[in-house]
Design a protein around this motif. Structure first.
Motif, mmCIF file in Angstrom:
data_model
loop_
_atom_site.group_PDB
_atom_site.id
_atom_site.type_symbol
_atom_site.label_atom_id
_atom_site.label_comp_id
_atom_site.label_asym_id
_atom_site.label_seq_id
_atom_site.Cartn_x
_atom_site.Cartn_y
_atom_site.Cartn_z
ATOM 1 N N GLN A 1 27.469 -30.468 -17.921
ATOM 2 C CA GLN A 1 26.886 -29.589 -18.935
ATOM 3 C C GLN A 1 27.945 -28.602 -19.417
ATOM 4 N N TYR A 2 28.007 -28.423 -20.728
ATOM 5 C CA TYR A 2 28.899 -27.397 -21.270
ATOM 6 C C TYR A 2 28.063 -26.403 -22.057
ATOM 7 N N ARG A 3 28.201 -25.144 -21.700
ATOM 8 C CA ARG A 3 27.427 -24.067 -22.329
ATOM 9 C C ARG A 3 28.338 -23.249 -23.236
ATOM 10 N N TYR A 4 28.018 -23.256 -24.546
ATOM 11 C CA TYR A 4 28.791 -22.510 -25.537
ATOM 12 C C TYR A 4 28.167 -21.126 -25.701
ATOM 13 N N LEU B 1 24.368 -22.455 -26.731
ATOM 14 C CA LEU B 1 24.064 -23.870 -26.918
ATOM 15 C C LEU B 1 24.440 -24.617 -25.650
ATOM 16 N N ASP B 2 23.592 -25.571 -25.238
ATOM 17 C CA ASP B 2 23.873 -26.403 -24.076
ATOM 18 C C ASP B 2 23.991 -27.862 -24.503
ATOM 19 N N LEU B 3 25.108 -28.483 -24.171
ATOM 20 C CA LEU B 3 25.298 -29.911 -24.377
ATOM 21 C C LEU B 3 25.377 -30.563 -23.001
ATOM 22 N N VAL B 4 24.470 -31.510 -22.719
ATOM 23 C CA VAL B 4 24.311 -32.053 -21.364
ATOM 24 C C VAL B 4 24.359 -33.572 -21.402
ATOM 25 N N HIS B 5 25.044 -34.152 -20.423
ATOM 26 C CA HIS B 5 25.060 -35.611 -20.253
ATOM 27 C C HIS B 5 24.789 -35.952 -18.789
ATOM 28 N N PRO C 1 31.960 -15.649 -21.477
ATOM 29 C CA PRO C 1 32.754 -16.879 -21.374
ATOM 30 C C PRO C 1 31.872 -18.127 -21.403
ATOM 31 N N ASN C 2 32.416 -19.211 -21.946
ATOM 32 C CA ASN C 2 31.737 -20.495 -21.891
ATOM 33 C C ASN C 2 31.680 -20.990 -20.445
ATOM 34 N N GLU C 3 30.798 -21.967 -20.210
ATOM 35 C CA GLU C 3 30.581 -22.432 -18.835
ATOM 36 C C GLU C 3 30.583 -23.949 -18.776
ATOM 37 N N GLN D 1 27.811 -26.827 -9.653
ATOM 38 C CA GLN D 1 28.976 -25.943 -9.652
ATOM 39 C C GLN D 1 29.094 -25.377 -11.070
ATOM 40 N N ARG D 2 28.857 -24.083 -11.198
ATOM 41 C CA ARG D 2 28.914 -23.404 -12.493
ATOM 42 C C ARG D 2 30.289 -22.728 -12.609
ATOM 43 N N ILE D 3 31.123 -23.248 -13.498
ATOM 44 C CA ILE D 3 32.525 -22.853 -13.560
ATOM 45 C C ILE D 3 32.803 -22.084 -14.852
ATOM 46 N N THR D 4 33.287 -20.850 -14.725
ATOM 47 C CA THR D 4 33.740 -20.047 -15.850
ATOM 48 C C THR D 4 35.137 -19.507 -15.536
#
Length: 229
Positions: free
Chosen positions: A91-94, A70-74, A102-104, A130-133
């Motif tokens: 953006q937070y990726r579940y 799931l992606d929640l984006v603002h 891992p989530n991102e 920047q994609r952070i995990t």
């Protein structure tokens, strides 16, 4: 034959381009429904909030529906002029809800520039991310060229269809891995309705890490609803 009657078959061809470019053999396919809300804070400042669910319908040749994430984006967007804007996004990726990944957290910086000499509008979008995990941070740079136009007449009216086609290139860099280069082709048919509602359906083809010996080829079926307040 009118211009509008010519636009419809052209639009259908563009929407099928990702499918026509598909090669033989096994592939990965996703269905991605999305809902988005746009709302203005002032004349030049606005917010966008969206929720998307990525679902397998084919995974390495095996068919069946299975959630991936799931992606929640603002996004917060500031209009610099009639055809230029800048935006910051989060953006937070579940992922751990569906897979053992891992989530991102993703931070996004964006500049957008559009031109509309006639009926067709051209868009240029530049993004850095920047994609952070927990495992690493990936720095990614993206450029997208897009065109959109109404399929009936010279102006988009309520209930009438429009076409959006885009080409995008991406480059990703991380300390622990080699650079990765991706390409995407997207085509969508849309309809504009009353009360700021738009409906979009289409396809996207992705060639991921296409400089590698065995690049990944992915097909997306896209459906989306946008509400502008």
């Amino acid at each position: 034959m009118t211009i509008s009657s010519i636009k419809w078959p052209i639009g259908l061809v563009f929407c099928l381009l990702p499918l026509l470019s598909w090669g033989q053999g096994e592939f990965t396919g996703f269905w991605q429904p999305q809902m988005a809300v746009n709302y203005k804070v002032s004349g030049t400042y606005s917010h966008n909030l969206s929720l998307a669910h990525r679902i397998y319908f084919v995974d390495e040749g095996e068919s069946g529906f299975r959630g991936r994430h799931l992606d929640l984006v603002h996004f917060s967007k500031l209009e610099l002029s009639d055809n230029q804007s800048i935006a910051l996004g989060t953006q937070y990726r579940y992922r751990d809800l569906f897979e053992q990944n891992p989530n991102e957290l993703r931070l996004v910086q964006q500049y957008n520039f559009t031109q509309k000499p006639l009926v067709v509008r051209f868009g240029h979008r530049f993004r850095s991310e920047q994609r952070i995990t927990k495992l690493m941070t990936i720095h990614r740079f993206r450029y997208r060229f897009a065109v959109d136009f109404p399929l009936k007449g010279e102006k988009l009216n309520l209930g009438e269809p429009f076409l959006v086609v885009s080409l995008e290139g991406l480059a990703s860099f991380a300390k622990s891995s080699s650079p990765e280069y991706d390409a995407r082709v997207t085509s969508q048919l849309g309809w504009k309705f009353d009360k700021g509602i738009k409906l979009l359906v289409g396809t996207q083809y992705r060639a991921e890490n296409y400089t590698a010996t065995q690049p990944d080829h992915i097909l997306f079926l896209l459906t989306g609803v946008q509400l502008s307040l």
